[in-house]
Scaffold this motif. Structure first.
Motif, PDB file in Angstrom:
ATOM      1  N   ALA A  73      -2.558  -3.097  -6.817  1.00  0.00           N
ATOM      2  CA  ALA A  73      -2.552  -4.228  -7.998  1.00  0.00           C
ATOM      3  C   ALA A  73      -2.359  -3.436  -9.244  1.00  0.00           C
ATOM      4  O   ALA A  73      -2.801  -2.600  -9.638  1.00  0.00           O
ATOM      5  CB  ALA A  73      -3.480  -5.342  -8.165  1.00  0.00           C
ATOM      6  N   GLN A  74      -1.425  -4.258 -10.198  1.00  0.00           N
ATOM      7  CA  GLN A  74      -1.097  -3.736 -11.460  1.00  0.00           C
ATOM      8  C   GLN A  74      -2.398  -4.208 -12.309  1.00  0.00           C
ATOM      9  O   GLN A  74      -2.837  -3.499 -13.230  1.00  0.00           O
ATOM     10  CB  GLN A  74       0.248  -4.264 -12.231  1.00  0.00           C
ATOM     11  N   ARG A  75      -2.925  -5.309 -12.313  1.00  0.00           N
ATOM     12  CA  ARG A  75      -4.038  -5.882 -13.000  1.00  0.00           C
ATOM     13  C   ARG A  75      -5.150  -5.550 -12.259  1.00  0.00           C
ATOM     14  O   ARG A  75      -5.344  -6.249 -11.194  1.00  0.00           O
ATOM     15  CB  ARG A  75      -3.703  -7.348 -13.301  1.00  0.00           C
ATOM     16  N   ALA A  76      -5.786  -4.822 -12.522  1.00  0.00           N
ATOM     17  CA  ALA A  76      -7.140  -4.283 -11.834  1.00  0.00           C
ATOM     18  C   ALA A  76      -8.390  -3.694 -12.513  1.00  0.00           C
ATOM     19  O   ALA A  76      -8.174  -3.351 -13.720  1.00  0.00           O
ATOM     20  CB  ALA A  76      -6.853  -3.223 -10.811  1.00  0.00           C
ATOM     21  N   ASP A  77      -9.486  -3.518 -11.901  1.00  0.00           N
ATOM     22  CA  ASP A  77     -10.607  -2.884 -12.781  1.00  0.00           C
ATOM     23  C   ASP A  77     -10.944  -1.668 -12.006  1.00  0.00           C
ATOM     24  O   ASP A  77     -11.581  -1.713 -10.922  1.00  0.00           O
ATOM     25  CB  ASP A  77     -11.896  -3.965 -12.578  1.00  0.00           C
ATOM     26  N   LEU A  78     -10.015  -0.743 -12.374  1.00  0.00           N
ATOM     27  CA  LEU A  78     -10.167   0.683 -11.512  1.00  0.00           C
ATOM     28  C   LEU A  78     -11.572   1.418 -11.712  1.00  0.00           C
ATOM     29  O   LEU A  78     -11.874   1.833 -10.740  1.00  0.00           O
ATOM     30  CB  LEU A  78      -8.914   1.502 -11.733  1.00  0.00           C
ATOM     31  N   ALA A  79     -12.279   1.303 -12.728  1.00  0.00           N
ATOM     32  CA  ALA A  79     -13.167   1.823 -13.169  1.00  0.00           C
ATOM     33  C   ALA A  79     -14.410   1.217 -12.325  1.00  0.00           C
ATOM     34  O   ALA A  79     -15.273   1.960 -11.695  1.00  0.00           O
ATOM     35  CB  ALA A  79     -13.838   1.500 -14.559  1.00  0.00           C
ATOM     36  N   ARG A  80     -14.331  -0.173 -11.994  1.00  0.00           N
ATOM     37  CA  ARG A  80     -15.287  -0.686 -10.961  1.00  0.00           C
ATOM     38  C   ARG A  80     -15.210  -0.113  -9.485  1.00  0.00           C
ATOM     39  O   ARG A  80     -16.023   0.239  -8.913  1.00  0.00           O
ATOM     40  CB  ARG A  80     -15.169  -2.330 -11.366  1.00  0.00           C
ATOM     41  N   LEU A  81     -13.935  -0.205  -9.236  1.00  0.00           N
ATOM     42  CA  LEU A  81     -13.683   0.198  -7.855  1.00  0.00           C
ATOM     43  C   LEU A  81     -14.228   1.464  -7.543  1.00  0.00           C
ATOM     44  O   LEU A  81     -14.597   2.143  -6.579  1.00  0.00           O
ATOM     45  CB  LEU A  81     -12.205   0.240  -7.546  1.00  0.00           C
ATOM     46  N   ARG A  82     -13.667   2.748  -8.642  1.00  0.00           N
ATOM     47  CA  ARG A  82     -13.963   4.084  -8.471  1.00  0.00           C
ATOM     48  C   ARG A  82     -15.726   4.023  -8.239  1.00  0.00           C
ATOM     49  O   ARG A  82     -16.220   4.933  -7.602  1.00  0.00           O
ATOM     50  CB  ARG A  82     -13.439   4.739  -9.547  1.00  0.00           C
ATOM     51  N   ARG A  83     -16.483   3.377  -9.212  1.00  0.00           N
ATOM     52  CA  ARG A  83     -17.836   3.646  -9.389  1.00  0.00           C
ATOM     53  C   ARG A  83     -18.405   3.147  -7.890  1.00  0.00           C
ATOM     54  O   ARG A  83     -19.283   3.605  -7.221  1.00  0.00           O
ATOM     55  CB  ARG A  83     -18.319   2.636 -10.687  1.00  0.00           C
ATOM     56  N   LEU A  84     -17.904   2.066  -7.496  1.00  0.00           N
ATOM     57  CA  LEU A  84     -18.395   1.452  -6.364  1.00  0.00           C
ATOM     58  C   LEU A  84     -18.162   2.261  -4.953  1.00  0.00           C
ATOM     59  O   LEU A  84     -19.062   2.593  -4.233  1.00  0.00           O
ATOM     60  CB  LEU A  84     -17.781  -0.056  -5.914  1.00  0.00           C
TER      61      LEU A  84
END
Length: 1011
Positions: free
Chosen positions: A393-404
């Motif tokens: 997705a273009q609109r995403a929370d990459l920081a959250r996904l990376r931490r998880l």
């Protein structure tokens, strides 16, 4: 780097995304981006884009882009412009500026909640503010007010990005230009430093090019141009490892990109695959073709696989099992292709879908999601084993996904930057990872990821000594450990001007990476995140950037201004605030004590319950006067003593003019109306009349037998009949069929959920209702509506976290604290009491008259029903419960909006804003004309008969307003006693003059009660 801008109707939407992204993902929810989200009756033409200026400075792997936009409003009314945009991983907004009287004024950092408060306060005064805030994940919102009628506003955005070389070793810069409309004037200039073999492409092909040594400049000019291709430029990446050490505020910071060849082991193909598939509403914006391509490659390689699929929305659905044989996953694919993307996004649902995650080459756990969590459940237990988070997705929370993912040893796989082959290797071939990061002479070390991205590990540190040694411990695919060391030397402090707004690269990147790390546990680290945001001028979950019109505004709200000259005057004026603030606190408490004493006198007074006298025989019987025709003028807020909160101005802001009454439909005539009241008589003067037989405060009469009947809410929208007539098995399909036409309508989801609730389909009702959390990120008004409706459904466990978030977003609004307190009262009465006291004792804006008195009544009622609570914070003069037979409280969701509460008693007498005390003692609080409420009707002794409760939409001062206002009405009998019974209802009004009968109280005569 990718940017795009779209303008639709009254809202500007600016999209900025990563280098591999399209100009705008075609899967983004079109109604959110393409349709008008606000209703303004006298504005029928869209805002237009008059000019776009782009200036990009490209040096090595660093890109600094300034985008200047000139927006024109062709309408006869000034409007607020809103620009919403996502940023890609590694991009950040480093500043913005707004033209104020022809001069560009730079933004300054401010706590996020304060920034929103200040913007709203100043815009009510028709003054020029601008606010830039991060909403969720990589999504940002810029608000500009006003864009004058027939005029223009100019705004500049500055965006920084670290560019990574591609597979061919070339750095790429892309600027999509899909503005959605022609641009009257477009200018772009790109300056390259230290670049070799630059190759322009797209809209940049054929640009004027000037070269000098290893520097180049490219320029494009267009008039009345509708671009179709992006500005694109690539150049050969420089050799070596960028290591930068710079000084900022007398501290040295280091930023380094360490080359790390990501050598991989042989593929470890799984025999079991666990998939958590995020099917929330925002999931429709993911590029499912890329996701399916990755799964196709995975199953083609693994051949025979057992798959466990959990579909996750606001809740996790039961797991489904699939057997893939010979790489054939057609059954699973069909299931995924048929999914409806609906409902909110819950981390708890993701965790439930990954509950079986475990280590080992035979098992693989995948989360397909954009990471945009907006539903209660953020504290869910993380999976026990490694998880690979897949983003498309273009609109995403990459920081959250990376931490998880990295918390359990997995990794983020971003399909926007990785092709299918590279993504599959990341899933099945373990590679190099960072096992430890330590230093001598430096602290606060942070890494962007423990895995190399684009062949590099990105780290940053804060130096504590003139020289530092940083040690990286690496583990390769075979489990072998090795170390790399960096020797860092702090430079001499660089001279900087007092107004220097340029943040050094090393300091900026360290602060960004540190904030991202802290946001893994945001609630614990909120203060630290806020301090870093303010110190480094960062947009974060706790800080925003704001531009104000004049020095007085910076002083009023205690925001440090942007220039040295303004700061000197600011410090001088700020020193005078302390004394006046303390005096204001004392005045507020004394005012509350005085008004509470008047309420006690009203409560102790015995009002007559005899029938009203008949009208004189010689005169015709009068009809009840329509409320709108009563000769009453609203008290202008300017005449009210200001009671500002601590963060509010010392001098009360100039309020807007009072709304003027217009004729409105009168309620049905009552059988025996009371004489028309004298509207000029103040309520409190009547309250303090000598009581006939005073009662000790807190002593209640025997409660009459009273019941509450809520009128069923029956909206007349065209989709409602289809939903009502559909069978239980078909109703959700009908809802999905109607949904695309109403994705931006809160009314649609509330109405639809109401029908599912009424038919006993509770889980589907909650899913439908949860779409409100997806509609607009961090919109406190929508979150309030959602929480109110969940409370009505007795789902406080879901409502409380949403109200906690509302309180974080708007701590300056007393309703945020009161709403949370009332939701917590059954389970956490002590905290509820503390919150209610905060409301009662706080210094709030003039718009929130009498909410302190309402909260105090609720505090005392709660403590009367819950012995043993700690009341040490509460002033002893105010610790008195005043029980009531009947009570009605009206709240609503829209700011700057006036809704009126009417209560008609068995004698036909109406209590409302112009007649606040009835003959039998029914009391109405002061009128709320500025938004939210509450307005309260209270009656200590209820005469037998029927009491009708109505609400009427009077008007609004919204610049941007939904055509609907949602109401929450709380009816209570036996209030403040052990026999208290409550019922709540959520409904809506569609516009000025509309009136609705909400419910009734039926009070039985004493004889009927005894039977």
């Amino acid at each position: 780097m990718t940017h795009s801008l779209m303008l639709r109707s009254l809202t500007l939407l600016l999209a900025l995304a990563g280098p591999a992204a399209h100009a705008l993902s075609p899967a983004l929810p079109p109604a959110r981006l393409l349709e008008p989200r606000f209703f303004v009756p006298d504005a029928s033409q869209p805002l237009t884009l008059q000019r776009v200026d782009v200036h990009a400075l490209l040096a090595g792997s660093q890109a600094q882009t300034r985008i200047e936009l000139v927006v024109r409003n062709p309408n006869p009314r000034q409007l607020e412009a809103t620009l919403e945009f996502p940023l890609a991983d590694g991009q950040s907004v480093t500043g913005f500026a707004l033209d104020v009287r022809g001069e560009m004024v730079g933004a300054v950092p401010v706590p996020k909640d304060k920034g929103r408060q200040v913007f709203d306060d100043i815009s009510r005064r028709r003054v020029d503010p601008a606010l830039l805030e991060r909403t969720a994940g990589n999504n940002f919102k810029l608000r500009i007010y006003p864009v004058p009628a027939g005029g223009e506003r100019r705004v500049q955005l500055q965006i920084a990005e670290t560019l990574q070389p591609g597979a061919q070793g070339r750095v790429q810069y892309r600027l999509p230009l899909d503005f959605g409309q022609p641009v009257a004037q477009f200018d772009a200039r790109l300056d390259l430093r230290g670049a070799t073999r630059p190759q322009p492409a797209g809209a940049l092909a054929g640009a004027e090019t000037f070269t000098r040594g290893d520097e180049a400049s490219l320029r494009v000019q267009r008039r009345d141009w509708r671009p179709r291709e992006p500005l694109a430029l690539s150049w050969a990446a420089a050799d070596g490892e960028p290591v930068v050490v710079q000084t900022h505020d007398d501290r040295a910071y280091a930023y380094a990109e360490i080359a790390a060849a990501d050598t991989r082991a042989a593929p470890r193909l799984p025999r079991e695959v666990q998939i958590a598939w995020d099917a929330s509403g925002s999931g429709a914006g993911r590029d499912h073709a890329r996701e399916f391509a990755l799964l196709d490659a995975l199953f083609a390689a693994a051949r025979d696989v057992r798959v466990r699929l959990v579909v996750a929305r606001d809740a996790a659905e039961p797991a489904q099992a699939f057997d893939v044989r010979g790489g054939d996953w057609a059954a699973l694919r069909r299931t995924l292709e048929k999914l409806a993307y609906d409902g909110a996004s819950s981390p708890a649902a993701w965790a439930a879908g990954l509950a079986d995650a475990r280590s080992g080459g035979q098992s693989l756990s995948l989360l397909f999601s954009d990471g945009l969590a907006n539903w209660p459940g953020d504290g869910a237990t993380p999976p026990a084993g490694p998880v690979f988070a897949i983003n498309a997705a273009q609109r995403a929370d990459l920081a959250r996904l990376r931490r998880l993912a990295e918390a359990g040893g997995g990794r983020l796989v971003d399909l926007n930057t990785l092709d299918t082959t590279a993504a599959l290797a990341a899933l099945t071939q373990p590679g190099l990872r960072l096992a430890d990061l330590s230093a001598v002479g430096a602290d606060e070390l942070v890494a962007q990821s423990i895995h190399p991205e684009h062949g590099r590990l990105v780290i940053a540190a804060r130096l504590t000594a003139p020289e530092a040694r940083v040690t990286l411990t690496l583990v390769d695919a075979q489990g072998r450990r090795s170390q790399r060391q960096l020797l860092l030397k702090a430079p001499a402090p660089a001279a900087a001007t007092a107004d220097d707004a340029t943040l050094p690269l090393a300091a900026r990147r360290w602060a960004e990476l540190r904030v991202a790390e802290l946001e893994a546990d945001r609630q614990r680290h909120r203060a630290q995140i806020r301090r870093l945001g303010e110190q480094f001028r960062l947009l974060s979950a706790e800080t925003s950037l704001i531009v104000l019109d004049e020095l007085a505004d910076y002083v009023r709200y205690e925001i440090v201004p942007p220039t040295a000259a303004m700061r000197a005057a600011y410090q001088q004026q700020l020193a005078q605030l302390g004394t006046r603030r303390q005096a204001g606190r004392d005045q507020q408490l004394e005012s509350l004590a005085r008004r509470f004493a008047e309420r006690e006198a009203w409560w102790a007074r015995d009002f007559t319950k005899t029938p009203p006298p008949p009208p004189p025989q010689s005169q015709p019987r009068p009809s009840p006067a329509p409320v709108a025709a009563v000769a009453e003028r609203r008290v202008s807020p300017a005449a009210m003593p200001p009671t500002p909160r601590d963060a509010a101005p010392v001098a009360a802001p100039v309020p807007p003019p009072p709304l003027m009454r217009a004729p409105a439909p009168a309620p049905a005539p009552a059988p025996a109306p009371a004489p028309a009241p004298a509207p000029a008589a103040p309520l409190l003067a009547s309250m303090v009349a000598p009581p006939a037989a005073p009662k000790p405060a807190g002593e209640a009469d025997a409660a009459p037998a009273a019941s509450i009947a809520l009128r069923a809410w029956e909206p007349d929208a065209p989709y409602v009949r289809r939903l009502r007539e559909a069978g239980d098995a078909d109703r959700y399909a009908v809802y999905l069929d109607e949904r695309p036409g109403y994705v931006a309508s809160t009314a649609f989801f509330i109405d639809a959920a109401e029908i599912f609730f009424a038919r006993g389909q509770r889980e589907l009702a909650v899913r439908v209702l949860s779409n409100l959390a997806e509609m607009e990120l961090e919109n406190r008004h929508i979150l309030r509506i959602l929480a109110y409706r969940l409370q009505q459904a007795d789902m406080a466990t879901l409502a409380v976290p949403l109200l906690e978030r509302v309180r974080e977003l708007a701590p300056d609004e007393p309703q945020s604290h009161r709403d949370l307190a009332l939701a917590l009262a059954p389970t956490q009465p002590q905290r509820a009491v503390d919150l209610l006291w905060d409301v009662a004792s706080g210094r709030w804006d003039w718009r929130f008259a009498d909410i302190d008195l309402i909260a105090l009544a609720e505090l005392n009622a709660l403590t009367a029903r819950t012995p043993g609570l700690d009341l040490s914070r509460v002033d002893p003069r105010l610790r008195r419960n005043l029980p009531l037979d009947l009570r009605a409280v009206l709240s609503w969701d829209a700011d700057n909006t006036d809704i009126d509460l009417w209560v008609t008693d068995p004698d036909g007498e109406k209590a409302y804003y112009a007649h606040r005390l009835t003959r039998q003692g029914g009391a109405m609080t002061r009128d709320f004309t500025g938004g939210y409420g509450p307005e309260e009707f209270a009656l200590r002794q209820a005469k037998p008969g029927r009491y009708e409760v109505r609400a009427q939409f009077f008007g609004h001062r919204q610049q941007l307003v939904s055509p609907y206002t949602t109401l929450m009405l709380w009816l209570a009998t036996g209030f403040g006693t052990d026999a208290q019974k409550d019922q709540r209802v959520v409904l809506r009004l569609s516009g000025r003059g509309e009136q609705v009968l909400v419910g009734t109280f039926d009070v039985a005569p004493p004889a009927a009660a005894s039977r």
